[in-house]
Design an enzyme around this catalytic site. Structure first.
Site, short mmCIF file in Angstrom:
data_model
loop_
_atom_site.label_atom_id
_atom_site.label_comp_id
_atom_site.label_asym_id
_atom_site.label_seq_id
_atom_site.Cartn_x
_atom_site.Cartn_y
_atom_site.Cartn_z
N ARG A 1 0.82 -1.21 0.00
CA ARG A 1 0.00 0.00 0.00
C ARG A 1 0.85 1.25 0.00
NH1 ARG A 1 -5.06 1.00 2.94
NH2 ARG A 1 -4.50 2.92 1.93
N ARG B 1 3.80 4.96 -16.48
CA ARG B 1 4.32 4.81 -17.85
C ARG B 1 5.64 5.56 -18.03
NH1 ARG B 1 2.11 0.72 -17.53
NH2 ARG B 1 -0.10 0.52 -17.81
N CYS C 1 -7.23 2.88 -12.71
CA CYS C 1 -7.61 3.98 -11.82
C CYS C 1 -9.11 3.88 -11.51
CB CYS C 1 -7.34 5.34 -12.47
SG CYS C 1 -5.60 5.70 -12.70
N GLU D 1 -12.23 6.76 -5.26
CA GLU D 1 -12.35 6.32 -3.87
C GLU D 1 -13.77 6.60 -3.37
OE1 GLU D 1 -10.76 4.66 -0.45
OE2 GLU D 1 -9.66 4.97 -2.31
N ARG E 1 -4.39 6.88 -3.65
CA ARG E 1 -4.00 5.64 -2.97
C ARG E 1 -3.55 4.62 -4.02
NH1 ARG E 1 -8.29 7.79 -0.01
NH2 ARG E 1 -8.07 7.69 2.25
N TYR F 1 3.77 6.22 2.71
CA TYR F 1 2.80 7.31 2.78
C TYR F 1 3.54 8.64 2.68
CZ TYR F 1 -0.41 3.68 4.04
OH TYR F 1 -1.16 2.53 3.99
N ARG G 1 -2.14 5.98 7.99
CA ARG G 1 -1.63 4.79 8.70
C ARG G 1 -0.32 5.11 9.42
NH1 ARG G 1 -3.57 -0.44 7.60
NH2 ARG G 1 -2.37 -0.81 9.50
#
Length: 120
Positions: free
Chosen positions: A6, A62, A74, A77, A89, A107, A115
């Site tokens: 993640r 790319r 894509c 959210e 994300r 992150y 997180r």
């Protein structure tokens, strides 16, 4: 073993250059810290909050050497009231020998609040 890695970042403005640059920097660090070879990637899912519309963040992948054939998608959210704004994300699904507890989730910028328990 297949693992999920993640990562998340934020942008200050809904501008294509910023979206691409922040996504590129995030994915590069995710790959470096987790020793990812693009040939070992099953797929990459990228979600954005509803306030990001200026570009597909997948375009950033790319620009990376060896990532031409990596499947990327894509999506938007879930628009939860009070959630982090202008957030990108990333979930990389990869074949790796790294143990689950050793995966380094990354992150950047304002996304560090998502997180804090995973930040090293």
């Amino acid at each position: 073993m297949i693992r999920g890695i993640r990562g998340a970042t934020t942008v200050l403005q809904n501008e294509a250059d910023q979206i691409i640059e922040h996504t590129r920097a995030l994915v590069e660090e995710m790959a470096m810290k987790n020793q990812i070879n693009p040939d070992d990637i099953a797929s990459v899912l990228i979600s954005v909050t509803s306030d990001i519309t200026a570009s597909f963040p997948a375009k950033a992948l790319r620009l990376l050497d060896g990532w031409t054939y990596v499947p990327v998608m894509c999506m938007q959210e879930i628009d939860v009231p009070g959630s982090l704004e202008k957030c990108i994300r990333v979930m990389i699904t990869v074949n790796t020998t790294i143990e689950q507890k050793e995966i380094q989730h990354i992150y950047h910028h304002g996304a560090k609040v998502l997180r804090p328990d995973l930040l090293r």
